[in-house]
Write an enzyme that holds these catalytic residues in place. Structure first.
Site, mmCIF file in Angstrom:
data_model
loop_
_atom_site.group_PDB
_atom_site.id
_atom_site.type_symbol
_atom_site.label_atom_id
_atom_site.label_comp_id
_atom_site.label_asym_id
_atom_site.label_seq_id
_atom_site.Cartn_x
_atom_site.Cartn_y
_atom_site.Cartn_z
ATOM 1 C CB CYS A 2 5.313 -26.924 23.684
ATOM 2 S SG CYS A 2 5.356 -26.706 25.474
ATOM 3 N NE ARG A 27 8.539 -24.877 18.896
ATOM 4 C CZ ARG A 27 8.020 -23.750 18.411
ATOM 5 N NH1 ARG A 27 8.412 -23.301 17.239
ATOM 6 N NH2 ARG A 27 7.125 -23.079 19.092
ATOM 7 C CD1 TRP A 76 11.534 -26.537 27.885
ATOM 8 C CD2 TRP A 76 10.208 -24.889 28.592
ATOM 9 N NE1 TRP A 76 12.304 -25.667 28.629
ATOM 10 C CE2 TRP A 76 11.513 -24.655 29.082
ATOM 11 C CE3 TRP A 76 9.196 -23.987 28.920
ATOM 12 C CZ2 TRP A 76 11.831 -23.550 29.862
ATOM 13 C CZ3 TRP A 76 9.505 -22.891 29.710
ATOM 14 C CH2 TRP A 76 10.814 -22.679 30.173
ATOM 15 C CG ASN A 101 2.947 -25.474 21.568
ATOM 16 O OD1 ASN A 101 2.990 -26.591 22.052
ATOM 17 N ND2 ASN A 101 3.489 -25.180 20.410
ATOM 18 N N GLY A 102 1.664 -23.100 25.267
ATOM 19 C CA GLY A 102 1.232 -21.894 25.963
ATOM 20 C C GLY A 102 0.833 -22.163 27.397
ATOM 21 C CD GLU A 488 25.018 -13.186 22.149
ATOM 22 O OE1 GLU A 488 24.783 -14.244 21.527
ATOM 23 O OE2 GLU A 488 24.192 -12.670 22.938
ATOM 24 C CE LYS A 492 24.786 -17.312 21.544
ATOM 25 N NZ LYS A 492 23.990 -16.611 22.500
ATOM 26 C CD GLU A 495 22.317 -18.968 25.424
ATOM 27 O OE1 GLU A 495 21.124 -18.655 25.290
ATOM 28 O OE2 GLU A 495 23.157 -18.823 24.517
ATOM 29 C CG HIS A 511 33.525 0.815 40.315
ATOM 30 N ND1 HIS A 511 33.354 1.877 41.169
ATOM 31 C CD2 HIS A 511 34.262 1.291 39.276
ATOM 32 C CE1 HIS A 511 33.934 2.946 40.670
ATOM 33 N NE2 HIS A 511 34.506 2.618 39.517
ATOM 34 C CE LYS A 610 17.068 -20.569 17.646
ATOM 35 N NZ LYS A 610 18.411 -20.005 17.855
#
Length: 615
Positions: A2, A27, A76, A101-102, A488, A492, A495, A511, A610
């Protein structure tokens, strides 16, 4: 996550607040809203909308909010669906407006108590209890500041707050506990924001609130108090990043801009930190030398992309320094009983420096008794005024500049360079030959040019990406330090393109993952010309034998050519130590171009944020 913006000014604040929200869009959010005190009607006007800030802007164009004091928010969702009634600001009796926020962990008993007193709630959020708490105390005759202090004392959890009172419209109250909050200092006007970027259009002077602090923000002053309500003095800090850092420039997306910024970012990380022959350990802090002398092991804690950077560093530290290095996801580390190896250095990695789980892990590490704890705590971070930096003993700033795209790119490469510098100052103490350090320093100086060469693959990778547009799954393979790079790369792709992607050490194919391989499963391989190459070639043959299509990013000296079911792009040769940094570039470009082809929101992928400032 947020985003908060607030303003007390002598001019109309609606446009300032709206611009601040736009600057916080990176964000991640699902709704937006604004509340402004109207001096003519003596009322607080509030408009909020689900969806993008553009929807709020459209609503404001039809029903403008006028006034010189206001707060705004991008939300958010954590409690309640992303619907208009759950969007911030939340109000109590049209008098108190709150943005938050939180997470308020004890909101349910507080809500039940307030409802028993006759309060009516209009949302499903935890935030609304704050507005009703403050309002109830105002009705009992407490002044605005005391009402906020007393209300905050009842809250458990993490929060950053900006609060407005209709009967006291010349000031805003702000509070910080577990979520970042800064005060923007102007001339005859002052501001509140969850990120300095939100306010760069009006000021570059900021006060960074510490844990548990509350601020009273008015036209001419900013007063800060600690949790015991005692006045606190803070230095005003000038924001270091350039204002143009938040512009896309010639690029279609922030992510592409940030990918192409990486050569200069690497130069920035190295600037002032290396001589012709060695790393200058003073860059880590005045006491760094004494700390590093005591290190016998390393514990790295991080999340997401930063965790992958830590995994690469494990290979470097154990190979070059010769001491144990453990790497763990912060959200796992903080919830289990852990044992620190004697003489361990605790390293946290975070782009924002406000990642909730990483911060919590740091605080737990610092709370350990001396005989069971860590030698010291070092943060690798991109934000100088962040909580992680302020609460660590030592810090090495990555100097990547603001990273707007949710999918991290330049932050990752800058973290890798910073971690390699850390590795070298530790290796010096365990007998690393000075000639080897000098050679690595020279290679680091040449790294930006290597990255620029890798970026020249943008056109061929864009063409290659067309083969992925209709795929739903993919597999990334690497060996040694290239395995975290493959991880990574998979992160990406998933995402921003929403293609399911997994990464495996290539030697693990037999395996389990080999069962997934067919012509519909693209297999992406990072293949530098190192000691693992021949084994990697054997793994690639296993894929081809099952009809799998290979997409290989290979060293130009690896002698891997295009063929039936094999698509190879060559990268310049570099030392095995720097390979993880170089081979990251084409994987970023691949994920970007696939996402563009699929038409996803590249900079703001769905469901992601973010700066993850809640668990």
């Amino acid at each position: 996550m947020c985003g908060i913006v607030g303003a007390v000014a002598q001019r109309e604040v609606s446009a300032i607040l709206l611009e601040g929200l736009k600057r916080l869009e990176y964000r991640g959010y699902d709704s937006a809203g604004m509340a402004v005190f109207d001096g003519q009607t003596q009322q607080i006007g509030c408009i909020k909308r689900p969806g993008k800030v553009a929807e709020l802007e459209k609503a404001l164009s039809g029903s403008p909010l006028t006034g010189t004091t206001g707060i705004a928010h991008t939300r958010w969702a954590t409690h309640g669906k992303p619907e208009e009634h759950n969007a911030h600001p939340h109000m109590a009796s049209d008098r108190v407006a709150v943005v938050h926020n939180g997470i308020i962990e004890n909101f349910e008993p507080l809500k039940a108590e307030l409802q028993a007193q006759g309060c009516e709630f209009s949302s499903d959020t935890d935030t609304e209890v704050i507005a009703h708490l403050v309002h109830g105390k105002l009705l009992k005759g407490l002044d605005f500041s005391t009402a906020v202090f007393d209300s905050i004392a009842q809250l458990d959890g993490a929060f950053a707050l900006a609060i407005m009172d209709r009967e006291d419209p010349t000031r805003l109250m702000a509070a910080r506990m577990g979520s970042p909050l800064v005060i923007g200092v102007g001339i005859g006007e002052n501001f509140i924001a969850s990120d300095p970027l939100a306010m760069l259009q009006v000021t570059d002077q900021f006060i960074y609130l510490d844990e548990g602090e509350l601020a009273e923000v008015s036209l001419q002053s900013v007063k800060v108090f600690d949790a015991q309500r005692q006045p606190v003095s803070h230095d005003i800090q000038r924001f270091e990043h350039g204002h143009d850092a938040t512009d896309k420039g010639e690029y279609r997306h922030y992510m592409m801009k940030e990918i192409f910024e990486q050569p200069n970012v690497v130069r920035s990380v190295l600037e002032g930190r290396i001589s012709a022959e060695r790393v200058l350990e003073q860059a880590f802090g005045a006491t760094a030398g004494e700390v590093f002398d005591q290190v016998r092991a390393v514990q790295i804690i991080a999340c997401g992309t930063s965790y992958h950077a830590g995994l690469v560093a494990k290979y470097w530290i154990e190979e070059l320094v010769g001491i144990p290095c453990q790497v763990e996801v912060a959200s796992e580390y903080r919830y289990r009983k852990t044992v620190a190896l004697p003489g361990s250095l605790f390293i946290t990695i975070s782009q924002s420096g406000e990642t909730a789980d990483t911060l919590a892990a740091l605080r737990e590490a610092k709370a350990l008794p001396a005989d069971k704890g860590f030698v010291s705590c070092l943060s690798i971070c991109n934000v100088p005024g962040s909580s992680l930096v302020r609460e660590s003993d030592l810090a090495l700033m990555t100097k990547a500049g603001p990273e707007i795209g949710v999918a991290s790119t330049k932050a990752f490469t800058s973290q890798l360079v910073a971690l390699l510098l850390t590795t070298l100052v530790l290796a010096r103490r365990t007998g690393l030959d000075s000639a080897i350090e000098k050679q690595l320093i020279q290679e680091l100086r040449e790294l930006p040019e290597l990255l620029e060469t890798a970026l020249e693959l943008d056109g061929p990778i864009q063409s290659l990406s067309e083969r992925f547009a209709e795929k739903n799954h993919s597999l990334f393979l690497g060996r040694g330090a290239m395995y975290p790079v493959a991880m990574e790369g998979a992160l990406k792709l998933k995402e921003i393109s929403y293609i399911h992607a997994e990464a495996y050490p290539a030697g693990e194919l037999k395996h389990g993952p080999l069962a997934l391989v067919d012509r519909e499963m693209p297999v992406i391989v990072v293949a530098p010309n190192n000691s693992m190459l021949e084994k990697l070639k054997a793994n690639m043959q296993e894929v081809r034998a099952r009809g799998g299509e290979l997409y290989v990013f290979a060293d130009q000296a690896a002698n891997l050519e295009n063929g039936d079911g094999v698509h190879t792009l060559e990268l310049p040769h570099t030392s095995s130590v720097l390979e993880p940094i170089l081979y990251t570039i084409p994987l970023q470009l691949l994920s970007y171009h696939v996402a563009v082809l699929k038409g996803t929101d590249v900079d703001q992928p769905r469901n992601l944020a973010k700066s993850v400032t809640v668990e």
